[in-house]
Structures are given as structure tokens and as C-alpha cells.
Design a protein around this motif. Structure first.
Motif, short mmCIF file in Angstrom:
data_model
loop_
_atom_site.label_atom_id
_atom_site.label_comp_id
_atom_site.label_asym_id
_atom_site.label_seq_id
_atom_site.Cartn_x
_atom_site.Cartn_y
_atom_site.Cartn_z
N CYS A 50 -7.52 -6.35 2.77
CA CYS A 50 -6.20 -5.71 2.67
C CYS A 50 -6.39 -4.20 2.49
O CYS A 50 -7.41 -3.75 1.98
N CYS A 54 -6.92 -5.23 -3.10
CA CYS A 54 -6.82 -6.66 -3.40
C CYS A 54 -8.21 -7.31 -3.33
O CYS A 54 -9.04 -6.91 -2.52
N GLN A 105 -3.71 -9.49 -6.27
CA GLN A 105 -2.99 -8.85 -5.17
C GLN A 105 -2.24 -7.61 -5.62
O GLN A 105 -1.43 -7.66 -6.54
N ASP A 111 0.55 2.36 -0.02
CA ASP A 111 -0.79 1.90 0.38
C ASP A 111 -1.86 2.96 0.17
O ASP A 111 -2.78 3.10 0.97
#
Length: 129
Positions: A50, A54, A105, A111
Motif C-alpha cells: 500500500c 500499512c 491499516q 497518502d
């Protein structure tokens, strides 16, 4: 055991960032948190692929007992993620499978991770679960 592409899955010792994040997420006094915290020394990790930090988790279940989650798979702890400017940046959720740590997660809006110079556990805000 190979991954879907046929490559061997390599589990590594927990990095300090992941270990301290797990300890902070599971710092509650409940029986569930105590049982899951006991699994941390027996856990290993691998990258999830990811964009966020994660990781998948694998626990030596011969060395430590499963926690009493009461369900097959689901979230067992979580926290808000706080941006360097103090604003809300997303969520982190810790999942267990049959009472065993399985998946950490991170879902952050940009991001970009916790921000320059910050460790994963320093990114955590209000905890729940």
C-alpha cells in the motif's frame, strides 16, 4: 508459502515504528488489549504494498495464545491520525483474525505518511477500540 505472484513471503521482525504503534494502540486495560499486547513480542511483519505505511502481521501462535475477540476477523483498535499542523489526517485501524494480530491499516487523506521527522506512533491522535 508464496504470494499470489509465486514469490516467497518474507516476514521480518517488527520495526520500532510498528512495534511502538501497536503498543500505543493497545495501551488499554481491557482483557482484549492485554491479550493482544502479549502477542507483540511474537509478531513479525511484511509490507502490504500500500502507498500508506500499512503492514501485515504474523504471530507465532505456538508461543502465545489468541485473544478473546468473539469474532473471526475485524478491527480491535484504532486511532485518528493527526497531521503536523494538528489537523485531522485520517485513521489507523488494527485488525485481528481469530484473535491474532493480522493487519495494521493506515488511511491518510494525502497518502504522505506521518510527515517529515515524525514516527508512526507520533502520528496517532485519539485512540478507540
Amino acid at each position: 508459502m508464496p504470494d499470489r505472484a509465486g514469490a516467497p513471503i518474507v516476514w521480518e521482525p517488527l520495526g520500532e515504528d510498528v512495534r511502538r504503534t501497536l503498543e500505543r494502540l493497545l495501551d488499554g486495560a481491557s482483557d482484549l488489549h492485554r491479550a493482544l499486547r502479549a502477542q507483540i513480542p511474537y509478531a513479525r511483519m511484511r509490507d502490504s504494498g500500500c502507498a500508506c505505511p500499512c503492514v501485515y502481521l504474523n504471530v507465532d501462535t505456538d508461543a502465545v495464545a489468541a485473544a478473546p475477540t468473539g469474532r473471526r476477523f475485524g478491527p480491535v483498535a484504532g486511532a485518528s491520525l493527526i497531521a503536523p499542523d494538528g489537523g485531522y489526517d485520517g485513521e489507523v485501524t488494527l485488525f485481528a483474525s481469530e484473535g491474532v494480530l493480522a493487519d495494521l491499516q493506515f488511511c491518510d487523506w494525502e497518502d504522505r505518511g506521518p510527515g517529515p521527522g515524525r514516527r508512526l506512533w507520533e502520528w496517532l491522535g485519539h485512540r478507540y477500540g
